[in-house]
Design a protein around this motif. Sequence first.
Motif, PDB file in Angstrom:
ATOM      1  N   UNK A  88       5.977  55.819  18.325  1.00  0.00           N
ATOM      2  CA  UNK A  88       6.740  54.822  19.068  1.00  0.00           C
ATOM      3  C   UNK A  88       6.257  53.401  18.720  1.00  0.00           C
ATOM      4  N   UNK A  89       4.927  53.252  18.645  1.00  0.00           N
ATOM      5  CA  UNK A  89       4.346  51.935  18.347  1.00  0.00           C
ATOM      6  C   UNK A  89       4.805  51.451  16.979  1.00  0.00           C
ATOM      7  N   UNK A  90       4.828  52.373  16.019  1.00  0.00           N
ATOM      8  CA  UNK A  90       5.264  52.005  14.668  1.00  0.00           C
ATOM      9  C   UNK A  90       6.721  51.531  14.686  1.00  0.00           C
ATOM     10  N   UNK A 141       0.566  43.982  13.838  1.00  0.00           N
ATOM     11  CA  UNK A 141       1.889  43.725  14.428  1.00  0.00           C
ATOM     12  C   UNK A 141       2.037  44.410  15.788  1.00  0.00           C
ATOM     13  N   UNK A 142       1.437  45.586  15.922  1.00  0.00           N
ATOM     14  CA  UNK A 142       1.491  46.285  17.220  1.00  0.00           C
ATOM     15  C   UNK A 142       0.746  45.437  18.262  1.00  0.00           C
ATOM     16  N   UNK A 143      -0.401  44.888  17.845  1.00  0.00           N
ATOM     17  CA  UNK A 143      -1.146  43.998  18.730  1.00  0.00           C
ATOM     18  C   UNK A 143      -0.295  42.807  19.146  1.00  0.00           C
ATOM     19  N   UNK A 147      -1.754  59.831  20.381  1.00  0.00           N
ATOM     20  CA  UNK A 147      -1.134  60.894  19.567  1.00  0.00           C
ATOM     21  C   UNK A 147      -1.129  60.547  18.079  1.00  0.00           C
ATOM     22  N   UNK A 148      -2.313  60.347  17.534  1.00  0.00           N
ATOM     23  CA  UNK A 148      -2.429  60.097  16.087  1.00  0.00           C
ATOM     24  C   UNK A 148      -2.120  61.377  15.316  1.00  0.00           C
TER      25      UNK A 148
END
Length: 443
Positions: free
Chosen positions: A291-293, A317-319, A335-336
């Motif tokens: 989701x973060x990606x 970019x997520x930061x 969930x890596x």
Amino acid sequence: MEFMTGVKKQATLEIRDLMSADRTGKTVKVNGAVHSVNDMGAVTFVILRKREGLLQCIYEEKTAEFDVNSIREGSTLELEGILEQDERAPHGIEIRIRKVRVLSEPAEAMPLPVSKWKMNTSLDAKLNYRSISLRNIRERAKFKLQEGIVRGFRDFLYEQEFTEIHTPKIGARSAEGGANLFRLEYFHRPAILQQSPQLYKQMMVGVFDRVFETGPVFRAEKHNTKRHLNEYTSLDFEMGYIDGFEDIMAMETGFLQYTMELLGREYGDALRILNVTLPDVSRIPMVRFDEAKKLAAEKYSRKIRNPFDLEPEEESLIGRYFKEEENADFVFVTHYPSKKRPFYAMDDPEDTRYTLSFDLLYHGLEITTGGQRIHDYNGLMEKIAARGMSGDGLEQYLNTFKHGMPPHGGLGIGMERLTMKLIGEDNIRETTLFPRDLSRLEP
Ligand code: AMO
């Protein structure tokens, strides 16, 4: 017979003593290193560097019983004088010097302008003369904050009934895999320097339920980046009887809350010197890896190149996304992908391509990895086999699971990275006392 009966009270006073009782107008005795000497004509300012900060002392020819030329930058002194209040001076106090006893004198002039507020010296020069550059007040303050972080970690975990452990750094086998192992010869046998205390902290959960360690770990990273060291200090904990890996993130959030509060309360000087604003850690967003990606890719029009990998630029970019959308300095990415995690990570039963694990990003940089571990012996053996790994060197670790282990998990925090982000530095060497990197083995 003579006896040692404990620490004796010194006749010299510290800054705190000078500020606390009303000693204004009285004769006081202090010691310290000469940080700078400024001749202003009628008076000379002698600034002493002490453990709590700077102390302004004033030399006047008419009242002093010595020659000011005997005082040089780098000398250490014991001096006596009259304490006065002056709001322009550091801590609002100064001493009019009467007598001086020189304890030691420098053999050479200072190689760096350590008494300047900002040294404007290259990082390389600072590292080459590390023990000298750290005498600069701003350089020193970074490591006072680092002390506060480690102290917060320790104190918080003691409060949470963790046991502090110390595990060996030389071993036969390490847990993290990859090619970044330092190999050495151990009495004619091959050995390695541990990449983390992972195997040992897990084994100790079977003994103490909750353990932690702060210690050096070794990574033979062959690339020169601003965020990698070859030796760093890892803040690790591992805890049993968890309901899920969320318990680990909750414990880390508790640690951050405790530590920011501690820094605010007891490290005010260092925070002011470095102009640091403590981050809000009352709530930290959580987002799944995939989701973060997606969120970052959509918002910043970036193509997802590999759905199972997170590039440093994506992390950043997520930061940025979570700063802009949630005003959050930290974000837990959960969930890596299983492929990116070592064998001990527990796969998500809902989708085994992913794990029950997380990273914590601070302003877009990974500062922590953690998660739930496989605690079932057969499950562990299956994963090791599925990865085509050998159990050599893992016998004791595996044996521990044979005899029963509770559901457990933990994390490892990079101390230097956390300090670096807190202070707003962009090179990890700035927050490492004596960095070890590709080119640096000294000092
Ligand atoms: P990992 O390998 O992700 O996980 O390391 C944990 C944290 O350590 C820091 N870190 C580094 N800091 C400086 N230089 C490096 N070369 C470096 N490599 C890593 C990062 C990272 O988030 N055993 C697991 C942790 C666990 O699951 O308990 C581990 O070591 O801040």
